[in-house]
Enzyme design. Structure first.
Site, PDB file in Angstrom:
ATOM      1  N   PHE A  52      24.916  41.280  45.433  1.00  0.00           N
ATOM      2  CA  PHE A  52      26.703  41.386  45.757  1.00  0.00           C
ATOM      3  C   PHE A  52      26.948  43.008  45.115  1.00  0.00           C
ATOM      4  CE2 PHE A  52      29.713  37.920  47.282  1.00  0.00           C
ATOM      5  CZ  PHE A  52      28.603  37.457  47.907  1.00  0.00           C
ATOM      6  N   CYS A 106      48.626  41.366  49.619  1.00  0.00           N
ATOM      7  CA  CYS A 106      47.911  40.112  49.314  1.00  0.00           C
ATOM      8  C   CYS A 106      48.122  39.816  47.946  1.00  0.00           C
ATOM      9  CB  CYS A 106      46.303  40.337  49.386  1.00  0.00           C
ATOM     10  SG  CYS A 106      45.448  38.947  49.093  1.00  0.00           S
TER      11      CYS A 106
END
Length: 213
Positions: free
Chosen positions: A25, A46
């Site tokens: 990642f 968000c």
């Protein structure tokens, strides 16, 4: 271009269609829907994000002057011997990875033999060559990236109901219960929706259940 990275680490993919697959990642710093600072959460597009993408202080994080530099940093993290037989996977995430990911970096990762995946909010177009596109739409944000491999919708979101996205050109459709104080209730609601609408599958954050990054 230079790249600003929060962290780079080896883990198992915890969500969606690739759950359980080893991957590197690479989390870019920065997002276009929230600053990442708690003082700004109430005004963010968000508001439920649970990821720290501010700064470059995570493991492997830093500023990388070139795609070659960042590609080498990602490659160093992949240590599995099976990489000679199984194509390694890098997942570019964030924050919002498409603020930084470009065709030069995608090509560099392919030179290293990696399959390139992104996890994006879908508000920006992706460069050519990305192998796996996972879009997670957010209510109140424009959706520009309307096709890919996987649509993973955090559920429930008022203004981002599943039926708004069901006709888009994706191979997999997932509902992921929103984490937080109402996680159990949200999980039951997502399960019920999937049972009633079999196009959708349930995605759980198994990395949290297992206690891994």
């Amino acid at each position: 271009m230079a790249y600003t990275v929060k962290e780079i680490y080896l883990t198992l993919q915890g969500e969606g269609a690739n759950t359980g697959r080893p991957a590197v990642f690479c989390r870019f710093a920065g997002c276009n829907l929230w600053s990442g600072h708690e003082r700004d959460r109430a005004e963010a597009v968000c508001r439920f994000c649970d990821t720290d993408f501010v700064g470059t202080d995570g493991p492997g994080g830093g500023s990388f002057a070139t795609a070659e530099d960042l590609g080498a940093a990602v490659a160093r993290v992949w240590t599995a011997e099976e990489g000679r037989r199984t194509r390694p996977l890098v997942v570019f995430t964030g924050g919002e990875p498409l603020l930084q990911l470009d065709g030069e970096l995608v090509a560099e990762m392919h030179q290293w033999g990696f399959q390139v995946a992104i996890e994006t909010n879908g508000t920006r177009s992706a460069p050519r060559g990305v192998d796996w596109v996972c879009v997670s739409p957010k209510a109140g944000a424009p959706l520009v990236l309307c096709r890919g491999d996987e649509l993973k919708l955090v559920y429930p979101q008022q203004g981002a109901e599943p039926e708004r996205f069901a006709a888009l050109d994706f191979d997999h459709f997932f509902l992921q219960p929103m984490d937080g104080p109402q996680r159990d209730e949200n999980t039951r609601a997502a399960l019920a929706y999937c049972l009633a609408h079999p196009q959708w599958r349930l995605s759980l954050q198994t990395h949290k259940l297992l206690g891994i990054p």
